[in-house]
Design a protein around this motif. Structure first.
Motif, mmCIF file in Angstrom:
data_model
loop_
_atom_site.group_PDB
_atom_site.id
_atom_site.type_symbol
_atom_site.label_atom_id
_atom_site.label_comp_id
_atom_site.label_asym_id
_atom_site.label_seq_id
_atom_site.Cartn_x
_atom_site.Cartn_y
_atom_site.Cartn_z
ATOM 1 N N ASN A 284 45.582 47.232 36.918
ATOM 2 C CA ASN A 284 45.872 46.596 35.632
ATOM 3 C C ASN A 284 47.358 46.589 35.290
ATOM 4 O OD1 ASN A 284 43.187 45.955 34.956
ATOM 5 N ND2 ASN A 284 42.831 48.088 34.397
ATOM 6 N N SER A 285 48.176 47.329 36.018
ATOM 7 C CA SER A 285 49.611 47.366 35.719
ATOM 8 C C SER A 285 50.273 46.055 36.110
ATOM 9 C CB SER A 285 50.283 48.522 36.454
ATOM 10 O OG SER A 285 49.820 49.748 35.950
ATOM 11 N N LYS A 286 51.096 45.552 35.195
ATOM 12 C CA LYS A 286 51.802 44.294 35.437
ATOM 13 C C LYS A 286 53.319 44.454 35.371
ATOM 14 C CE LYS A 286 48.169 41.054 34.198
ATOM 15 N NZ LYS A 286 47.022 41.884 34.003
ATOM 16 N N SER A 287 53.804 45.438 34.604
ATOM 17 C CA SER A 287 55.242 45.694 34.543
ATOM 18 C C SER A 287 55.472 47.201 34.532
ATOM 19 C CB SER A 287 55.874 45.023 33.319
ATOM 20 O OG SER A 287 55.313 45.492 32.118
ATOM 21 N N GLU A 288 56.727 47.582 34.812
ATOM 22 C CA GLU A 288 57.000 49.002 34.995
ATOM 23 C C GLU A 288 58.467 49.292 34.717
ATOM 24 O OE1 GLU A 288 56.155 52.296 38.555
ATOM 25 O OE2 GLU A 288 55.802 50.177 38.923
ATOM 26 N N ILE A 289 58.716 50.487 34.214
ATOM 27 C CA ILE A 289 60.079 50.991 34.116
ATOM 28 C C ILE A 289 60.091 52.405 34.683
ATOM 29 C CG2 ILE A 289 59.820 51.855 31.737
ATOM 30 C CD1 ILE A 289 62.815 50.979 31.322
#
Length: 158
Positions: free
Chosen positions: A106-111
């Motif tokens: 479900n992850s689409k963006s990350e930092i």
């Protein structure tokens, strides 16, 4: 309620972290409370946690979210790249990042923000979001300060 991307709210959050960690000296407790604090206050995130350096790779530390990858080689994925390049990685679409490690589909963006102790990379703060382009420049600045507060406490922790 805290609104992501508003720097004045990060200042309040960072003050809260400083007070929460004051007088405590356990590294695991620091990381656990820091991940919990971020998970509670940040909207639209699905994983918040830490990986720490161990035996030349990243090892899963305290986190909030679904089960995650236990070890990450340096230079691999967003976290491993952040360590090998010693820089913040703000990825608007993780599916376009070469070598992305998908622990949560479900992850689409990350930092990912490197954490330092005594000038050496100690590990990373990793935050994933279920929406694309979740993290702004204001988020990055606020989270860099959050990590700076944490680093000050980690220096004196056992």
């Amino acid at each position: 309620m805290f609104q992501p991307g508003q720097l004045q709210d990060y200042k309040a959050l960072n003050t809260a972290l400083d007070h929460l960690l004051a007088g405590e000296d356990d590294i695991i407790s620091h990381l656990a409370n820091a991940s919990s604090l971020l998970n509670y206050f940040l909207d639209n995130v699905n994983w918040v946690g830490f990986y720490t350096m161990k035996n030349g790779q990243l090892q899963l530390g305290p986190f909030q979210g679904l089960p995650a990858c236990v070890t990450i080689p340096l230079g691999r994925g967003v976290c491993g790249t952040a360590v090998s390049e010693d820089k913040v990685m703000r990825v608007a679409d993780v599916h376009t990042f070469p070598g992305h490690i998908a622990c949560d589909a479900n992850s689409k963006s990350e930092i990912v923000i490197p954490v330092h102790v005594d000038g050496e990379v100690f590990g990373v703060l990793d935050i994933d979001a279920p929406i694309a382009d979740r993290f702004t420049a204001e988020d990055e600045a606020g989270l860099l300060e959050f990590v700076s507060v944490l680093e000050q406490h980690l220096k004196t922790a056992a």
